[in-house]
Design a protein around this motif. Sequence first.
Motif, PDB file in Angstrom:
ATOM      1  N   THR A   1      -4.907   1.944   4.142  1.00  0.00           N
ATOM      2  CA  THR A   1      -5.036   3.233   3.475  1.00  0.00           C
ATOM      3  C   THR A   1      -4.120   4.265   4.116  1.00  0.00           C
TER       4      THR A   1
ATOM      5  N   GLU B   1      -0.922   3.927   2.499  1.00  0.00           N
ATOM      6  CA  GLU B   1      -0.995   4.529   1.167  1.00  0.00           C
ATOM      7  C   GLU B   1      -0.875   6.048   1.265  1.00  0.00           C
TER       8      GLU B   1
ATOM      9  N   ALA C   1       0.823  -1.214   0.000  1.00  0.00           N
ATOM     10  CA  ALA C   1       0.000   0.000   0.000  1.00  0.00           C
ATOM     11  C   ALA C   1       0.849   1.253   0.000  1.00  0.00           C
TER      12      ALA C   1
ATOM     13  N   SER D   1      -7.076  -0.903  -3.791  1.00  0.00           N
ATOM     14  CA  SER D   1      -7.682  -0.766  -2.469  1.00  0.00           C
ATOM     15  C   SER D   1      -9.116  -1.282  -2.441  1.00  0.00           C
TER      16      SER D   1
END
Length: 374
Positions: free
Chosen positions: A236, A239, A75, A88
């Motif tokens: 996330t 990310e 990620a 994702s």
Amino acid sequence: MNFDFSDDQKMLKEQVSKFLSDKCGYDVVRRVLESDELYAEDVWKGLVEMGLTGTAIPEEYGGLGLGALELCVVAEELGRVAAPVPFSSSVFLATEAIKLAGSEEQKQKYLPKLAAGEIIGTLAMAEGTNAPSPRTVKASLKGGKLTGTKMPVPDGEIADIAVVLVNTGGSGDKALSLAIVELNGSGISKEQLKTIDPTRGQAALKFDGAAAELMGAEGEGWDLVRRVLDGAAVWTAFEQVGGAETAMWMARDYALERYAFGRQIGSYQAIKHKLADMYVKIELARSNSYYGAMMLNDNGAELVEAAAAARISATQAYIYAAQENIQTHGGIGYTWEANTQFFYRRAKLLALSLGSPLYWRERLVTQLEARNAA
């Protein structure tokens, strides 16, 4: 206690970084942004060939059989290049939902295809601007037929299957359940939505008696979705940290190259402070993300708090770094030709992709209050 990744995980990180550096430069992101492409199919194919779509899928279902930490490093590298791929939505959301709530038959049917990249999945929760909750979800599942509208749905226009949060008629939190639906069947229409980041598409999915299967126990949908979101929040966050760090280095490099009044603009205190603030926010987000990763990997008791903290701090860091990157570039940073826009767009999109910052703040506060009262 060692909070660092293992040598094998660092090697995976390097391999993913090398592939994305070679195959997913800014020219690819711009190509998707300026064309009718919904995502970078060539990059997606490469990720599939590396087996990354099956990273955390057990080997018995055709995956690599790795874990949450490996998804964290993947990620972060995807975030560094603002990769225009549905990773994702398909991996963090749909795949994890099926692993968590799917029956053995559903796992056997869908997980091997998700691992092999034969299909793309997504999670459909929202129904407009209201945050999804037992009070706001109207889409219903009756007699194996799904009716209602979900929007925005991440990568909904290109997804082949969707895990859908539906109302099955219970009371309170028990009103909601999960259903899985194949999006290429009858009774389903897709409409592309315009958002700030077209490289990560959003769609409206309308269901009119579409065939769907219940996934997990009836009435457990709300609890299941929140568990999926906790994991997705951590991934996330990685990310976002990756994207924020790239934005910071872009600003740093420009500040060293650009001269004004005979001096590098990086020598001016105002620019130094911007860069220092970026760094501090990113390091705070990174530490929260690492703790969230540990809780996720170990199924720790503080996963909810850790996931929320990672989500909040990473969102703040990414938005700040992306907007200050533009500011550091000055007038050129606002032009269409500047690559700074890729990270600003992605930062804004990711800030809302799993629920608003307010949702995560309330989730964190509620969890802390409950823990302190115990």
